[in-house]
Design a protein around this motif. Structure first.
Motif, mmCIF file in Angstrom:
data_model
loop_
_atom_site.group_PDB
_atom_site.id
_atom_site.type_symbol
_atom_site.label_atom_id
_atom_site.label_comp_id
_atom_site.label_asym_id
_atom_site.label_seq_id
_atom_site.Cartn_x
_atom_site.Cartn_y
_atom_site.Cartn_z
ATOM 1 N N PHE A 37 -14.420 -45.409 16.661
ATOM 2 C CA PHE A 37 -13.484 -44.550 17.402
ATOM 3 C C PHE A 37 -12.979 -43.395 16.528
ATOM 4 C CE2 PHE A 37 -11.925 -46.620 21.533
ATOM 5 C CZ PHE A 37 -13.132 -47.247 21.744
ATOM 6 N N HIS A 38 -12.633 -43.661 15.274
ATOM 7 C CA HIS A 38 -12.230 -42.547 14.389
ATOM 8 C C HIS A 38 -13.367 -42.217 13.429
ATOM 9 C CE1 HIS A 38 -11.532 -45.787 11.493
ATOM 10 N NE2 HIS A 38 -11.453 -44.895 10.561
ATOM 11 N N ALA A 39 -14.266 -43.154 13.236
ATOM 12 C CA ALA A 39 -15.373 -42.983 12.289
ATOM 13 C C ALA A 39 -16.315 -44.145 12.528
ATOM 14 C CB ALA A 39 -14.864 -43.000 10.854
ATOM 15 N N PRO A 66 -8.842 -43.143 19.703
ATOM 16 C CA PRO A 66 -10.174 -42.559 19.956
ATOM 17 C C PRO A 66 -10.163 -41.083 19.590
ATOM 18 C CG PRO A 66 -8.967 -42.727 22.019
ATOM 19 C CD PRO A 66 -8.072 -43.296 20.953
ATOM 20 N N ASP A 67 -10.384 -40.752 18.321
ATOM 21 C CA ASP A 67 -10.235 -39.368 17.868
ATOM 22 C C ASP A 67 -11.029 -39.156 16.590
ATOM 23 O OD1 ASP A 67 -9.402 -36.797 17.315
ATOM 24 O OD2 ASP A 67 -7.437 -37.412 16.561
ATOM 25 N N ARG A 68 -12.331 -38.874 16.764
ATOM 26 C CA ARG A 68 -13.168 -38.626 15.593
ATOM 27 C C ARG A 68 -12.806 -37.330 14.900
ATOM 28 N NH1 ARG A 68 -18.178 -39.976 18.586
ATOM 29 N NH2 ARG A 68 -18.536 -42.175 18.142
ATOM 30 N N GLN A 69 -12.595 -36.288 15.683
ATOM 31 C CA GLN A 69 -12.366 -34.986 15.069
ATOM 32 C C GLN A 69 -11.113 -35.040 14.189
ATOM 33 O OE1 GLN A 69 -10.310 -31.940 16.148
ATOM 34 N NE2 GLN A 69 -11.421 -30.648 14.711
ATOM 35 N N PHE A 71 -10.012 -37.899 12.859
ATOM 36 C CA PHE A 71 -10.147 -39.077 11.999
ATOM 37 C C PHE A 71 -9.051 -40.101 12.275
ATOM 38 C CE2 PHE A 71 -10.560 -41.103 7.650
ATOM 39 C CZ PHE A 71 -11.883 -41.476 7.798
ATOM 40 N N ARG A 74 -4.180 -38.293 13.926
ATOM 41 C CA ARG A 74 -3.279 -37.543 14.792
ATOM 42 C C ARG A 74 -2.607 -38.503 15.766
ATOM 43 N NH1 ARG A 74 -7.494 -32.594 15.927
ATOM 44 N NH2 ARG A 74 -8.493 -34.160 17.254
ATOM 45 N N VAL A 75 -1.299 -38.355 15.917
ATOM 46 C CA VAL A 75 -0.580 -39.178 16.885
ATOM 47 C C VAL A 75 -1.125 -38.907 18.284
ATOM 48 C CG1 VAL A 75 1.664 -39.520 17.996
ATOM 49 C CG2 VAL A 75 1.519 -39.274 15.497
ATOM 50 N N MET A 76 -1.400 -39.975 19.043
ATOM 51 C CA MET A 76 -1.774 -39.863 20.461
ATOM 52 C C MET A 76 -0.895 -40.828 21.236
ATOM 53 S SD MET A 76 -5.947 -39.964 20.631
ATOM 54 C CE MET A 76 -6.058 -39.545 22.384
ATOM 55 N N GLN A 77 -0.398 -40.394 22.403
ATOM 56 C CA GLN A 77 0.436 -41.307 23.180
ATOM 57 C C GLN A 77 -0.406 -42.049 24.197
ATOM 58 O OE1 GLN A 77 3.914 -39.360 24.737
ATOM 59 N NE2 GLN A 77 4.896 -39.292 22.749
ATOM 60 N N LEU A 78 -0.800 -43.273 23.834
ATOM 61 C CA LEU A 78 -1.533 -44.123 24.767
ATOM 62 C C LEU A 78 -0.547 -45.018 25.501
ATOM 63 C CD1 LEU A 78 -4.630 -45.372 22.751
ATOM 64 C CD2 LEU A 78 -4.204 -43.159 23.792
#
Lengths: 251, 251, 251, 251
Positions: A37-39, A66-69, A71, A74-78
């Motif tokens: 998901f990150h790598a 889920p944020d490869r770009q 890595f 970055r905070v994501m609000q799931l």
């Protein structure tokens, strides 16, 4: 006295290489594998599991947003529902691939921004632990002692393994020095070895400014795969610990 | 006499909905779940597994090339190493999530362009089967009877389940009518029911042009989730089979 | 009196369809096109531009956070450098594809969580506007009147177009009713038409509970492509406006 | 006599670095930028454009199949409609971002498996050229002299720039030695310089086995960013060419 040494691993992706997995697997006793998901990707993941098997290293999953770009940093609000399903998917994939390589997945350690979330947020930590537990109730959780994740693990009767760092400095309030500040990273193998000895043998760590000693309990010491000279740091730490009579072995 | 009815499921993604999973789970006896590579995501996958559990439907994995934009229907040239790792990752993820929902993954059916590859290419079929087997040697394979996958499954001692279609027409050479041609899809529930009865009770299917009857052996009949009116088709098929005394149940 | 009617468009992706682009392009006067980060892909984008050209609709870009699975509605913490580059990339892609279809990109309207960010955060709004301006200083910005984006646009001498909604209710504090609350969406075409007339002809909107009238200035009225019955709503609004003598035309 | 030296650039992605863009931009006269489909992302793309501007290097787009994990090197079967839209999107994005940095996009060179497709397939080459032309009819195409792309460019009245390699060996039939074979890569700067002089001054290249000289016409010489020691190779080539009185400048 006994300690585990752990490193993040499997953080390459497609044509891009990151980290020194092969060298680190010869030194540490546990690795936490990026889950895609990150790598990581299926080829990288499988290759890293095969490295781990040959080196006899214990394996864990290192799930992320889920944020490869970005890595996974970055905070994501799931939503809780999204978080639970994503952790479940990642742990299931790595657990199953481990089994296919004849290994047993031993621990789960959250990555990046998700790590920081479940260290401080009790609700998110409960969601995280529920996902891990539903995959396999024998999995251990890895994180900071005293964190939300530690409490959530206790509520769910999962073993919690507290982690400290051989390659990061600590502030007077017990937090890690921010990566944005000078001196956040310890890249001198001797300094890393000294900090590892302090943590393992005396249960304390000297703050970055040298002014104080803080109590730190740890069953595992982490070296980040992307710290410059990570294998040299890990080797110096391991040698210093073994010279001092500490058993370096998986938790 | 006994037959399984299967449908693809879990092919929604994020905000986008595809298929009639809820309605189909009330009618069919097995579903093949998208694993997140051509469709599906952890939230969709988990929701579909919960549907399956409530409906008592048997679950399988539906792995694919990594190509959401092309829905796994575009040919991609993966190396054997890539193919094996990707199938392994997908089956492991769905197997682990199934277990977390109290279900046991029962079969694996390749999707789209990967399906067509392993139907005809013995080397690719061996790679596919090796990945499935290393996840769980009790998994069944689903595909065309007499295909490369059937042979590869036999070599690896995996149970192979042959599939025929209730919603697609057949050409005189035994192949399916190409989706590009008129009449490839059967959307009339009565025509689908007639074909299902022919296959199940008499082991044959009438070709599209009506000129011939071909022998077809099948342990499961597939309805595609994206065929217009799929639930009505499946219901008509099930009712016709049960009226004829056929036991409709998972393989 | 004059007003523009706008709709989001091009939000399908690969095999998945979303929205009623074809029907809406016959009714509205502007569309905001998904750029491939939260929705849309090159094929969808091109097809939607061709629809717009045939219908004579004005086109804008609808850039987003890079998050398809969350449809750009999940908060992500991007650095200013990341935000600027991502907006630039998306606007550049849609502007260039518009030109290739013989159209001129006319406006940029942020999507989802990014929309909410640049409505309230002056620094982020400045970054957003810098990206838009460096693509083409003749582009208009679309958003809430009085927002951070409106102020940033003014600082950068970009035309700002204020937007109100035909399909969402307003609270007493001037904010939109949260999508989580009942009554947030207006799905009755007559109610939508009444609100559109109020906004356009009297510069005000009645709050959801009916207790107050709020001043609202708008040069464009939005219908969301995923509101149930969006084409019927837009048609009722357009007819009511035209019957009242309002010129419905692009800003 | 005059020649351009070109390198692929902008092939990093998120946390992963690839290539020596900064060093190469000081030596070559043109770069081909990854567009975000096989490599690159908006932040990388923008940073590389800024490098190019500072170094005074001419810029081109390097569009690819949508396949990061396979780095655009895996064959994918796209329909003509998909291919055209994808090339259009990528070229539009890089052209617009170039303009935002004060640069003019000068050429388009296909990448990886897409490169090989449009070198040999006339229909695909026509689709590719149509996409490029609709973005900007002043763009140049870069590829092998005599290829399908060269012919398609001529039909569409786009300038075609023929390319040869300083870091790859040639077989007796004029093809490049396969990367799978030993000796495919030239990593010795002196050997690369000798080949560059042969191509530029005498219009020929000696085959890998030394047995023959083949005629090769080239307006630009490529060094691959991922060839080991690429900057040293490019520097040796440039110095040898300049010492021989060749003008090294963008086409």
């Amino acid at each position: 006295m006994r300690i585990d040494l752990n490193a993040d691993a499997g953080e390459s992706f497609g044509p891009w290489t990151l980290g020194a997995d092969e060298a680190l697997c010869e030194i540490v006793t546990s690795i936490s594998l990026a889950c895609g998901f990150h790598a990581g990707d299926p080829v990288v993941l499988r290759g890293t599991l095969q490295l781990a098997r040959r080196a006899g290293v214990s394996v864990g999953a290192h799930p992320s947003y889920p944020d490869r770009q970005g890595f996974g940093r970055r905070v994501m609000q799931l939503s809780p529902r999204e978080l639970e399903a994503m952790v479940l998917y990642q742990v299931a994939a790595v657990a199953g691939m481990s089994r296919a390589e004849g290994l047993r997945l031993r621990h789960v350690k959250p990555h990046g921004a998700l790590f920081h979330l479940v260290m401080r947020d009790d609700e998110a930590a409960d969601v995280f632990v529920r996902a891990v537990r539903s995959c396999d109730p024998d999995l251990c959780l890895v994180g900071h002692g005293g964190s939300a994740l530690a409490r959530a693990g206790q509520r769910a009767a999962l073993r919690f393994v507290s982690e400290a760092y051989m390659d990061r400095t600590y502030e007077a309030d017990g937090s890690l020095t921010s990566r944005a500040d000078a001196g956040a990273l310890i890249t001198d193998p001797l300094q890393a070895a000294a900090q590892a000895l302090d943590i393992t043998m005396r249960g304390c760590v000297r703050t970055r400014d040298g002014s104080r000693e803080l109590p730190v309990a740890a069953e595992t010491l982490c070296v980040h795969g992307d710290t410059p000279g990570a294998p040299a740091i890990a080797r110096a730490v391991r040698e210093a610990l073994e010279r001092a009579g500490v058993l370096v072995a998986p938790f």
